[in-house]
Scaffold this motif. Structure first.
Motif, PDB file in Angstrom:
ATOM      1  N   PRO A 216      -6.096   5.110  10.740  1.00  0.00           N
ATOM      2  CA  PRO A 216      -5.589   3.862  11.345  1.00  0.00           C
ATOM      3  C   PRO A 216      -5.344   3.985  12.846  1.00  0.00           C
ATOM      4  CG  PRO A 216      -3.860   4.951  10.083  1.00  0.00           C
ATOM      5  CD  PRO A 216      -5.133   5.707   9.814  1.00  0.00           C
ATOM      6  N   ARG A 217      -5.472   5.198  13.390  1.00  0.00           N
ATOM      7  CA  ARG A 217      -5.348   5.359  14.840  1.00  0.00           C
ATOM      8  C   ARG A 217      -6.662   5.099  15.556  1.00  0.00           C
ATOM      9  NH1 ARG A 217      -3.043  11.327  14.383  1.00  0.00           N
ATOM     10  NH2 ARG A 217      -4.859  11.309  12.989  1.00  0.00           N
ATOM     11  N   THR A 218      -7.709   4.821  14.779  1.00  0.00           N
ATOM     12  CA  THR A 218      -9.036   4.647  15.373  1.00  0.00           C
ATOM     13  C   THR A 218      -9.110   3.402  16.242  1.00  0.00           C
ATOM     14  OG1 THR A 218      -9.834   5.577  13.303  1.00  0.00           O
ATOM     15  CG2 THR A 218     -11.487   4.721  14.799  1.00  0.00           C
ATOM     16  N   GLY A 219      -8.327   2.382  15.894  1.00  0.00           N
ATOM     17  CA  GLY A 219      -8.379   1.151  16.677  1.00  0.00           C
ATOM     18  C   GLY A 219      -7.941  -0.040  15.841  1.00  0.00           C
ATOM     19  N   PRO A 220      -7.815  -1.196  16.483  1.00  0.00           N
ATOM     20  CA  PRO A 220      -7.266  -2.380  15.795  1.00  0.00           C
ATOM     21  C   PRO A 220      -8.128  -2.872  14.644  1.00  0.00           C
ATOM     22  CG  PRO A 220      -8.024  -2.944  18.013  1.00  0.00           C
ATOM     23  CD  PRO A 220      -8.073  -1.454  17.909  1.00  0.00           C
ATOM     24  N   ASP A 221      -9.437  -2.631  14.700  1.00  0.00           N
ATOM     25  CA  ASP A 221     -10.282  -3.121  13.605  1.00  0.00           C
ATOM     26  C   ASP A 221      -9.951  -2.412  12.294  1.00  0.00           C
ATOM     27  OD1 ASP A 221     -11.476  -4.884  15.262  1.00  0.00           O
ATOM     28  OD2 ASP A 221     -13.216  -3.616  15.702  1.00  0.00           O
TER      29      ASP A 221
ATOM     30  N   ARG B 244      -2.893   9.197  -3.098  1.00  0.00           N
ATOM     31  CA  ARG B 244      -2.928  10.445  -2.341  1.00  0.00           C
ATOM     32  C   ARG B 244      -3.843  10.305  -1.133  1.00  0.00           C
ATOM     33  NH1 ARG B 244      -5.756  14.100  -7.017  1.00  0.00           N
ATOM     34  NH2 ARG B 244      -7.495  12.706  -7.383  1.00  0.00           N
ATOM     35  N   GLY B 245      -3.519  11.065  -0.116  1.00  0.00           N
ATOM     36  CA  GLY B 245      -4.276  11.012   1.131  1.00  0.00           C
ATOM     37  C   GLY B 245      -3.616  11.929   2.128  1.00  0.00           C
ATOM     38  N   ARG B 246      -3.732  11.576   3.400  1.00  0.00           N
ATOM     39  CA  ARG B 246      -3.041  12.338   4.426  1.00  0.00           C
ATOM     40  C   ARG B 246      -2.004  11.452   5.093  1.00  0.00           C
ATOM     41  NH1 ARG B 246      -7.619  14.742   8.050  1.00  0.00           N
ATOM     42  NH2 ARG B 246      -8.837  13.279   6.841  1.00  0.00           N
ATOM     43  N   GLY B 247      -0.864  12.041   5.416  1.00  0.00           N
ATOM     44  CA  GLY B 247       0.209  11.291   6.069  1.00  0.00           C
ATOM     45  C   GLY B 247       0.111  11.405   7.578  1.00  0.00           C
ATOM     46  N   LEU B 248       0.947  10.643   8.244  1.00  0.00           N
ATOM     47  CA  LEU B 248       1.052  10.690   9.705  1.00  0.00           C
ATOM     48  C   LEU B 248       2.531  10.686  10.073  1.00  0.00           C
ATOM     49  CD1 LEU B 248      -1.782   8.192  10.723  1.00  0.00           C
ATOM     50  CD2 LEU B 248      -1.685  10.635  11.261  1.00  0.00           C
ATOM     51  N   PRO B 249       2.888  11.298  11.216  1.00  0.00           N
ATOM     52  CA  PRO B 249       2.002  11.808  12.267  1.00  0.00           C
ATOM     53  C   PRO B 249       1.477  13.233  12.040  1.00  0.00           C
ATOM     54  CG  PRO B 249       4.284  11.995  12.966  1.00  0.00           C
ATOM     55  CD  PRO B 249       4.301  11.315  11.621  1.00  0.00           C
ATOM     56  N   ASP B 250       1.869  13.896  10.945  1.00  0.00           N
ATOM     57  CA  ASP B 250       1.543  15.330  10.853  1.00  0.00           C
ATOM     58  C   ASP B 250       0.180  15.632  10.220  1.00  0.00           C
ATOM     59  OD1 ASP B 250       2.025  14.750   8.244  1.00  0.00           O
ATOM     60  OD2 ASP B 250       3.915  15.855   8.133  1.00  0.00           O
ATOM     61  N   GLU B 251      -0.477  14.618   9.676  1.00  0.00           N
ATOM     62  CA  GLU B 251      -1.823  14.754   9.089  1.00  0.00           C
ATOM     63  C   GLU B 251      -1.860  15.670   7.859  1.00  0.00           C
ATOM     64  OE1 GLU B 251      -4.724  15.722  12.087  1.00  0.00           O
ATOM     65  OE2 GLU B 251      -4.097  14.100  13.410  1.00  0.00           O
ATOM     66  N   GLU B 252      -0.709  15.936   7.272  1.00  0.00           N
ATOM     67  CA  GLU B 252      -0.647  16.795   6.085  1.00  0.00           C
ATOM     68  C   GLU B 252      -1.023  15.985   4.839  1.00  0.00           C
ATOM     69  OE1 GLU B 252       0.051  20.101   5.906  1.00  0.00           O
ATOM     70  OE2 GLU B 252       0.016  20.052   8.100  1.00  0.00           O
ATOM     71  N   PRO B 253      -1.602  16.658   3.834  1.00  0.00           N
ATOM     72  CA  PRO B 253      -1.871  15.961   2.556  1.00  0.00           C
ATOM     73  C   PRO B 253      -0.559  15.464   1.926  1.00  0.00           C
ATOM     74  CG  PRO B 253      -3.015  18.072   2.645  1.00  0.00           C
ATOM     75  CD  PRO B 253      -2.092  18.042   3.831  1.00  0.00           C
ATOM     76  N   VAL B 254      -0.597  14.245   1.414  1.00  0.00           N
ATOM     77  CA  VAL B 254       0.569  13.690   0.724  1.00  0.00           C
ATOM     78  C   VAL B 254       0.122  13.109  -0.607  1.00  0.00           C
ATOM     79  CG1 VAL B 254       1.907  13.160   2.812  1.00  0.00           C
ATOM     80  CG2 VAL B 254       0.296  11.469   1.912  1.00  0.00           C
ATOM     81  N   GLU B 255       1.059  13.046  -1.535  1.00  0.00           N
ATOM     82  CA  GLU B 255       0.769  12.536  -2.867  1.00  0.00           C
ATOM     83  C   GLU B 255       2.053  11.890  -3.390  1.00  0.00           C
ATOM     84  OE1 GLU B 255      -1.842  14.201  -6.598  1.00  0.00           O
ATOM     85  OE2 GLU B 255      -0.992  15.631  -5.196  1.00  0.00           O
ATOM     86  N   TYR B 256       1.944  10.648  -3.809  1.00  0.00           N
ATOM     87  CA  TYR B 256       3.132   9.933  -4.273  1.00  0.00           C
ATOM     88  C   TYR B 256       2.841   9.299  -5.628  1.00  0.00           C
ATOM     89  CZ  TYR B 256       4.112  10.100   0.766  1.00  0.00           C
ATOM     90  OH  TYR B 256       4.289  10.511   2.060  1.00  0.00           O
TER      91      TYR B 256
ATOM     92  N   PHE C  53      -5.276   4.825  -5.046  1.00  0.00           N
ATOM     93  CA  PHE C  53      -5.834   5.157  -3.732  1.00  0.00           C
ATOM     94  C   PHE C  53      -6.009   6.664  -3.617  1.00  0.00           C
ATOM     95  CE2 PHE C  53      -5.766   6.241   0.776  1.00  0.00           C
ATOM     96  CZ  PHE C  53      -6.713   5.357   1.269  1.00  0.00           C
ATOM     97  N   GLY C  54      -7.175   7.077  -3.130  1.00  0.00           N
ATOM     98  CA  GLY C  54      -7.422   8.478  -2.821  1.00  0.00           C
ATOM     99  C   GLY C  54      -8.009   9.239  -3.989  1.00  0.00           C
ATOM    100  N   SER C  55      -9.269   9.650  -3.826  1.00  0.00           N
ATOM    101  CA  SER C  55      -9.843  10.550  -4.819  1.00  0.00           C
ATOM    102  C   SER C  55      -9.557  11.970  -4.362  1.00  0.00           C
ATOM    103  CB  SER C  55     -11.347  10.290  -4.940  1.00  0.00           C
ATOM    104  OG  SER C  55     -11.920  10.319  -3.655  1.00  0.00           O
ATOM    105  N   SER C  56     -10.020  12.943  -5.099  1.00  0.00           N
ATOM    106  CA  SER C  56      -9.718  14.319  -4.710  1.00  0.00           C
ATOM    107  C   SER C  56     -10.362  14.627  -3.364  1.00  0.00           C
ATOM    108  CB  SER C  56     -10.233  15.287  -5.767  1.00  0.00           C
ATOM    109  OG  SER C  56     -11.619  15.107  -5.924  1.00  0.00           O
ATOM    110  N   GLY C  57      -9.757  15.515  -2.603  1.00  0.00           N
ATOM    111  CA  GLY C  57     -10.262  15.826  -1.280  1.00  0.00           C
ATOM    112  C   GLY C  57      -9.533  15.081  -0.176  1.00  0.00           C
ATOM    113  N   PHE C  58      -8.540  14.272  -0.538  1.00  0.00           N
ATOM    114  CA  PHE C  58      -7.665  13.594   0.427  1.00  0.00           C
ATOM    115  C   PHE C  58      -8.439  12.901   1.544  1.00  0.00           C
ATOM    116  CE2 PHE C  58      -4.300  15.471  -1.753  1.00  0.00           C
ATOM    117  CZ  PHE C  58      -4.528  16.826  -1.904  1.00  0.00           C
ATOM    118  N   PRO C  59      -9.315  11.943   1.205  1.00  0.00           N
ATOM    119  CA  PRO C  59     -10.124  11.348   2.257  1.00  0.00           C
ATOM    120  C   PRO C  59      -9.411  10.267   3.079  1.00  0.00           C
ATOM    121  CG  PRO C  59     -10.695  10.409   0.146  1.00  0.00           C
ATOM    122  CD  PRO C  59      -9.570  11.353  -0.100  1.00  0.00           C
ATOM    123  N   GLY C  60      -8.358   9.686   2.550  1.00  0.00           N
ATOM    124  CA  GLY C  60      -7.766   8.542   3.250  1.00  0.00           C
ATOM    125  C   GLY C  60      -6.412   8.852   3.873  1.00  0.00           C
TER     126      GLY C  60
END
Ligand SMILES: [Zn+2]
Length: 359
Positions: A339-344, A6-18, A37-44
């Motif tokens: 992942p939009r932060t940059g190549p690193d 669980r985390g947030r998806g892109l491009p819409d930044e909505e919480p997702v859970e699979y 992946f992803g603890s509660s609070g959707f950090p990733g």
């Protein structure tokens, strides 16, 4: 194993859970799933597997490679989060890689089609009599996974400069033959002169496209032609010019194309031509560098979200590959940081899942 992310998806930044079972995504909870992946609070962040739309698995710095090396390259791409790649010209038979569940999915264009002395030695099939081009294209269409690759221009040593390989008539017949066989067509093009013939003949995509002018942009928009600029490989043009001192006109042309490339490709982006990320790995670019290409695309005016989309969700739609839908194959990448932060950040996914297996 049954997994849960669980985390947030892109491009819409909505919480997702699979939930992931049997290699596929479920949007409904599956019992006994382990959260990987992803603890509660959707950090990733969770996005579909990355796409390199111009990546040669069968080519290394010295030309065609053996299967073992092609597998190394495929593993390098997987580590970089690339789970789907379009291989626009492959000189060796890499079909056996399709049987390996641990390697990225490959959309092949068969072998490059060129003429004698009009491409890198050892890579292409030479079609010197262009009346044979439609049949050669049809054959590669049947051998590939929905794409055919032409060499559109290359140095013509008798002219001392880049020049088109094919007449407009040959291109019209050849591209029609590919379409009749269910394949799209793309072409390697560095200069200006080959572009009108290819685009008017209905080509689906241009690789590199450093010769794009305002008139060509208008033509591409009218025909719906896509563009894969391979910016990190365009940066090799000055080196190519240095090694071509025997052909000063060509060398100067390559330098000029490099100098104007960002301006011209920015104009193409500004005009709305669909642009996809391709690293041109194999040959002059090492494998595993899609993050650098995404970063470079922001330099021609794509936003960070658009640049990532050109190597992810937009590229998947273009290549008819699934996104993260219920029942779709579980090919995804997870990042603790945006992942939009940059190549690193982009080049080091925190979790790569291919066909439901965690890497
Ligand atoms: Zn290439």
């Amino acid at each position: 194993m049954v997994y849960h992310v669980r985390g947030r998806g892109l491009p819409d930044e909505e919480p997702v859970e699979y939930w992931i079972a049997d290699g596929r995504i479920s949007l409904e909870p599956v019992e006994g799933a382990e959260t990987v992946f992803g603890s509660s609070g959707f950090p990733g962040w969770i996005i579909p597997g990355l796409v390199d739309s111009h990546c040669h698995l069968g080519i290394g710095t010295g030309g065609p490679v053996g299967l073992d090396e092609a597998i190394d390259y495929a593993e390098t791409e997987r580590r970089a989060g690339v789970l789907l790649l379009r291989d626009p010209g492959v000189p060796i038979d890499t079909r056996s890689l399709d049987d390996r569940d641990d390697l990225p999915r490959v959309v092949r264009a068969g072998r490059h089609l060129a003429k004698s002395k009009r491409y890198i030695p050892g890579l292409a099939i030479d079609v010197d009599d262009e009346s044979q081009l439609p049949e050669a294209v049809a054959e590669q269409a049947r051998a590939g996974d929905g794409w055919v690759k032409l060499i559109g221009d290359w140095i013509d040593r008798s002219v001392g400069d880049l020049a088109p390989l094919w007449s407009d008539e040959a291109l019209t017949a050849a591209i029609a033959a590919a379409h009749a066989n269910g394949a799209r067509v793309t072409a390697h093009v560095f200069g200006e002169d080959a572009l009108p013939g290819l685009i008017n003949a209905g080509i689906d995509c241009i690789e590199h496209g450093t010769g794009i002018t305002d008139d060509i942009i208008t033509l591409m928009l009218a025909h719906g032609t896509a563009l894969v600029p391979t910016l990190i490989n365009i940066d090799n043009f000055p080196g190519i010019a240095d090694s071509a001192a025997k052909y000063p006109t060509y060398a100067a042309h390559m330098r000029a194309l490099h100098d104007s490339s960002r301006t011209r490709l920015s104009a193409a982006r500004e005009a709305g031509i669909p642009i996809y990320a391709g690293s041109d790995a194999g040959g002059m670019v090492a494998h595993g560098r899609i993050a650098d290409e995404v970063d470079a695309l922001t330099g021609i005016g794509l936003s960070a979200t658009e640049a990532l989309g050109s190597a992810c969700w937009d590229a998947r739609r273009w290549l008819d590959a699934p996104l993260l839908e219920h029942g779709a194959p579980a090919d995804l990448v997870c990042f603790a940081d945006d992942p939009r932060t940059g190549p690193d950040v982009l080049r080091r996914p925190d979790l790569v899942m291919l066909r439901g297996r965690v890497y």
